[in-house]
Design a protein around this motif. Structure first.
Motif, PDB file in Angstrom:
ATOM      1  N   GLU A  48      12.044  11.387  70.370  1.00 54.97           N
ATOM      2  CA  GLU A  48      13.490  11.438  70.579  1.00 54.97           C
ATOM      3  C   GLU A  48      13.963  12.834  70.963  1.00 54.97           C
ATOM      4  O   GLU A  48      14.598  13.012  72.001  1.00 54.97           O
ATOM      5  CB  GLU A  48      14.220  10.966  69.321  1.00 54.97           C
ATOM      6  CG  GLU A  48      15.721  10.838  69.491  1.00 54.97           C
ATOM      7  CD  GLU A  48      16.137   9.735  70.446  1.00 54.97           C
ATOM      8  OE1 GLU A  48      17.300   9.746  70.879  1.00 54.97           O
ATOM      9  OE2 GLU A  48      15.311   8.863  70.767  1.00 54.97           O
ATOM     10  N   MET A  49      13.687  13.820  70.132  1.00 59.04           N
ATOM     11  CA  MET A  49      14.196  15.169  70.409  1.00 59.04           C
ATOM     12  C   MET A  49      13.379  15.903  71.466  1.00 59.04           C
ATOM     13  O   MET A  49      13.884  16.238  72.537  1.00 59.04           O
ATOM     14  CB  MET A  49      14.240  15.993  69.126  1.00 59.04           C
ATOM     15  CG  MET A  49      15.358  15.661  68.179  1.00 59.04           C
ATOM     16  SD  MET A  49      15.576  17.006  66.995  1.00 59.04           S
ATOM     17  CE  MET A  49      16.259  18.294  68.028  1.00 59.04           C
ATOM     18  N   ALA A  50      12.121  16.180  71.154  1.00 60.25           N
ATOM     19  CA  ALA A  50      11.304  16.971  72.074  1.00 60.25           C
ATOM     20  C   ALA A  50      11.201  16.304  73.442  1.00 60.25           C
ATOM     21  O   ALA A  50      11.263  16.985  74.472  1.00 60.25           O
ATOM     22  CB  ALA A  50       9.914  17.189  71.486  1.00 60.25           C
ATOM     23  N   GLY A  51      11.079  14.978  73.448  1.00 62.30           N
ATOM     24  CA  GLY A  51      10.908  14.261  74.699  1.00 62.30           C
ATOM     25  C   GLY A  51      12.203  13.898  75.392  1.00 62.30           C
ATOM     26  O   GLY A  51      12.606  14.516  76.375  1.00 62.30           O
ATOM     27  N   GLU A  52      12.900  12.881  74.865  1.00 60.27           N
ATOM     28  CA  GLU A  52      14.041  12.298  75.565  1.00 60.27           C
ATOM     29  C   GLU A  52      15.260  13.216  75.619  1.00 60.27           C
ATOM     30  O   GLU A  52      15.975  13.257  76.618  1.00 60.27           O
ATOM     31  CB  GLU A  52      14.420  10.969  74.906  1.00 60.27           C
ATOM     32  CG  GLU A  52      13.341   9.902  75.029  1.00 60.27           C
ATOM     33  CD  GLU A  52      12.988   9.621  76.483  1.00 60.27           C
ATOM     34  OE1 GLU A  52      13.866   9.147  77.229  1.00 60.27           O
ATOM     35  OE2 GLU A  52      11.827   9.886  76.874  1.00 60.27           O
ATOM     36  N   ARG A  53      15.533  13.941  74.563  1.00 60.13           N
ATOM     37  CA  ARG A  53      16.754  14.745  74.533  1.00 60.13           C
ATOM     38  C   ARG A  53      16.602  16.143  75.120  1.00 60.13           C
ATOM     39  O   ARG A  53      17.590  16.753  75.510  1.00 60.13           O
ATOM     40  CB  ARG A  53      17.288  14.858  73.097  1.00 60.13           C
ATOM     41  CG  ARG A  53      17.739  13.525  72.550  1.00 60.13           C
ATOM     42  CD  ARG A  53      18.539  13.665  71.292  1.00 60.13           C
ATOM     43  NE  ARG A  53      18.852  12.345  70.765  1.00 60.13           N
ATOM     44  CZ  ARG A  53      19.498  12.121  69.638  1.00 60.13           C
ATOM     45  NH1 ARG A  53      19.926  13.144  68.909  1.00 60.13           N
ATOM     46  NH2 ARG A  53      19.740  10.898  69.220  1.00 60.13           N
ATOM     47  N   ILE A  54      15.361  16.650  75.149  1.00 56.42           N
ATOM     48  CA  ILE A  54      15.214  18.042  75.572  1.00 56.42           C
ATOM     49  C   ILE A  54      14.294  18.175  76.788  1.00 56.42           C
ATOM     50  O   ILE A  54      14.723  18.603  77.854  1.00 56.42           O
ATOM     51  CB  ILE A  54      14.708  18.925  74.412  1.00 56.42           C
ATOM     52  CG1 ILE A  54      15.595  18.741  73.165  1.00 56.42           C
ATOM     53  CG2 ILE A  54      14.693  20.382  74.837  1.00 56.42           C
ATOM     54  CD1 ILE A  54      15.156  19.548  71.964  1.00 56.42           C
ATOM     55  N   LYS A  55      13.024  17.786  76.674  1.00 56.09           N
ATOM     56  CA  LYS A  55      12.071  17.990  77.771  1.00 56.09           C
ATOM     57  C   LYS A  55      12.494  17.218  79.018  1.00 56.09           C
ATOM     58  O   LYS A  55      12.352  17.721  80.153  1.00 56.09           O
ATOM     59  CB  LYS A  55      10.674  17.552  77.323  1.00 56.09           C
ATOM     60  CG  LYS A  55       9.572  17.788  78.360  1.00 56.09           C
ATOM     61  CD  LYS A  55       9.343  19.259  78.630  1.00 56.09           C
ATOM     62  CE  LYS A  55       8.188  19.483  79.614  1.00 56.09           C
ATOM     63  NZ  LYS A  55       6.877  19.070  79.032  1.00 56.09           N
ATOM     64  N   LEU A  56      13.019  16.014  78.871  1.00 58.75           N
ATOM     65  CA  LEU A  56      13.424  15.219  80.024  1.00 58.75           C
ATOM     66  C   LEU A  56      14.474  15.951  80.852  1.00 58.75           C
ATOM     67  O   LEU A  56      14.412  15.980  82.084  1.00 58.75           O
ATOM     68  CB  LEU A  56      13.952  13.856  79.581  1.00 58.75           C
ATOM     69  CG  LEU A  56      14.341  12.886  80.696  1.00 58.75           C
ATOM     70  CD1 LEU A  56      13.131  12.576  81.581  1.00 58.75           C
ATOM     71  CD2 LEU A  56      14.921  11.597  80.119  1.00 58.75           C
ATOM     72  N   GLY A  57      15.449  16.554  80.177  1.00 58.02           N
ATOM     73  CA  GLY A  57      16.477  17.314  80.881  1.00 58.02           C
ATOM     74  C   GLY A  57      15.907  18.510  81.608  1.00 58.02           C
ATOM     75  O   GLY A  57      16.338  18.849  82.713  1.00 58.02           O
ATOM     76  N   LEU A  58      14.915  19.166  80.997  1.00 61.10           N
ATOM     77  CA  LEU A  58      14.268  20.300  81.651  1.00 61.10           C
ATOM     78  C   LEU A  58      13.526  19.862  82.909  1.00 61.10           C
ATOM     79  O   LEU A  58      13.585  20.529  83.944  1.00 61.10           O
ATOM     80  CB  LEU A  58      13.281  20.965  80.688  1.00 61.10           C
ATOM     81  CG  LEU A  58      13.816  22.003  79.704  1.00 61.10           C
ATOM     82  CD1 LEU A  58      12.678  22.510  78.825  1.00 61.10           C
ATOM     83  CD2 LEU A  58      14.485  23.162  80.423  1.00 61.10           C
ATOM     84  N   LEU A  59      12.827  18.736  82.813  1.00 59.87           N
ATOM     85  CA  LEU A  59      12.060  18.251  83.957  1.00 59.87           C
ATOM     86  C   LEU A  59      12.970  17.867  85.120  1.00 59.87           C
ATOM     87  O   LEU A  59      12.703  18.183  86.272  1.00 59.87           O
ATOM     88  CB  LEU A  59      11.219  17.037  83.548  1.00 59.87           C
ATOM     89  CG  LEU A  59      10.039  17.289  82.604  1.00 59.87           C
ATOM     90  CD1 LEU A  59       9.406  15.965  82.190  1.00 59.87           C
ATOM     91  CD2 LEU A  59       8.999  18.184  83.262  1.00 59.87           C
ATOM     92  N   LEU A  60      14.057  17.161  84.788  1.00 70.09           N
ATOM     93  CA  LEU A  60      14.957  16.661  85.824  1.00 70.09           C
ATOM     94  C   LEU A  60      16.002  17.688  86.246  1.00 70.09           C
ATOM     95  O   LEU A  60      16.648  17.524  87.282  1.00 70.09           O
ATOM     96  CB  LEU A  60      15.667  15.393  85.335  1.00 70.09           C
ATOM     97  CG  LEU A  60      14.767  14.201  85.009  1.00 70.09           C
ATOM     98  CD1 LEU A  60      15.602  13.052  84.460  1.00 70.09           C
ATOM     99  CD2 LEU A  60      13.997  13.755  86.241  1.00 70.09           C
TER     100      LEU A  60
END
Length: 415
Positions: free
Chosen positions: A261-273
């Motif tokens: 939830e946090m590391a992936g969907e809420r944070i890393k995803l925004g960095l990638l996109l």
């Protein structure tokens, strides 16, 4: 932000008492009860501020309503650690904190907004529509009712981006779209969007106020219901206390929140996109504080303590005492990782409160801002790896942590 001092709270093998899983469970449900009750208090204050805004729209009453929304978030965010491991919370959570949302479902949006490419309701604008067609049937939306929001519009057409209720629907109505990712500014909806007569901007001011009031009332109602589930005699409390292996749900919640939830969907995803729409509190730019609240929620369960906004403290047996008694080295490692994550989240709050909002860190060529966000991801992933080891140390089975393509399969994010 409240940063927990590792030197003051770290557990050692000699200090840790051999507590039972039921001792940990008892503190866990007490923290849940207190945090959800505080979330209800925050929603009540928000409701009062919204009522004042609607009664007398002005720059001052809009600012007060926004401040009440921000103040309502910390207690709620500290409850997210009770997700994933408690089905009753997961079945309910989408009503109050679902995101991201196609805001064009609710109200007017900028001409540049394209909404969800596969969402036919991304530009519905129900505030401007007294009727619309859903699944081939005409829907009467002349009156904005709780049933219209939670039964008809919420996930309309089976699309999760159709978020009509909860914190983020209210947030959008208070701030409007945040259309600037290259400046330190959040959404800037004018107070006149709630004004009467000729002073009204944006059109449909009376219906906008009606929607805001209804959504806020629903938020309070939903939070009150969940708070009751953790009180004595509540279903959620009973399920935990009757569980023969409560550590499974506790570890599942901590690990899934930290990793998927946090590391992936809420944070890393925004960095990638590099997409400001992937910012959790994207209209208010309150995201760093919400991230901190999530990490603090994990710390509360680990240390067995929770401090409410009024200073009232719940203090008992944390999961850390149980793990430390079984493997002091693992407990110490996790505490180091947890304190690092708290410090990284605090750094994010500090940077965002300066001259670099979270969405600026996501989309600008900002190496330092990217590094601050990426460090929190790294800390959360390290925590999740230690949490995964804890199931073996505590000799429990069934801990399954949520994953995320942003962490597990980056290529899939761009497919």
């Amino acid at each position: 932000m409240r940063l927990i001092a590792a030197s003051a709270l770290a557990l050692s093998a000699s200090a840790a008492m051999a507590q039972s899983p039921q001792d940990v469970a008892a503190t866990y449900v007490d923290i849940a009860e207190a945090a959800y009750a505080d979330a209800v208090d925050g929603a009540e204050a928000l409701q009062a501020a919204v009522e004042a805004l609607i009664a007398e729209p002005s720059e001052e009453t809009l600012s007060a309503a926004r401040a009440a929304w921000v103040a309502s978030r910390p207690a709620y965010m500290q409850t997210e650690v009770f997700r994933f491991g408690n089905p009753i919370v997961d079945d309910w959570e989408g009503k109050v904190n679902a995101w991201p949302l196609d805001e064009g479902l609710i109200d007017y949006v900028d001409a540049s907004y394209f909404g969800g490419a596969e969402n036919s309701f991304a530009d519905l604008n129900v505030i401007a529509s007294e009727s619309f067609t859903l699944n081939g049937e005409e829907v009467d939306a002349a009156e904005i009712t709780p049933a219209l929001l939670e039964e008809t519009l919420q996930e309309a057409g089976g699309n999760e981006a159709n978020v009509a209720t909860g914190y983020h629907a209210v947030e959008f109505l208070l701030w409007g779209q945040d259309l600037t990712a290259d400046a330190d500014s959040a959404g800037d909806r004018p107070w006149t969007d709630f004004a009467a007569g000729e002073a009204c901007t944006g059109g449909n001011c009376e219906r906008r106020a009606e929607y805001l009031s209804t959504a806020t009332d629903l938020l309070l109602s939903d939070l009150s219901w969940m708070a009751g589930q953790w009180e004595e005699g509540g279903e959620a409390r009973a399920a935990v206390m009757e569980d023969s292996a409560p550590a499974v749900r506790i570890l599942t919640g901590m690990g899934s929140l930290a990793y998927g939830e946090m590391a992936g969907e809420r944070i890393k995803l925004g960095l990638l996109l590099q997409d400001p729409e992937e910012e959790h509190d994207c209209f208010s730019d309150n995201t760093p504080a919400s991230h901190y609240g999530d990490v603090l929620g994990i710390a509360n369960v680990w240390y067995g303590t929770y401090t409410g906004p009024d200073g009232e403290v719940v203090d008992g047996t944390g999961l850390g005492e149980l793990v430390s008694a079984a493997d002091a080295e693992l407990a110490a490692t996790f505490e180091t990782q947890l304190e690092a994550a708290l410090a990284s989240a605090d750094d994010l709050v500090a940077r965002a409160s300066g001259d670099s909002a979270y969405d600026m860190m996501l989309v600008q060529v900002d190496e330092e801002g990217n590094a601050v966000i990426a460090q929190l991801v790294e800390d959360l992933v390290a925590m999740s790896q230690s949490i995964e080891r804890m199931s073996g140390v505590l000799d429990v089975e069934g801990v399954v942590m949520e994953g995320s393509d942003a962490l597990d399969d980056e290529a899939a994010v761009f497919e």
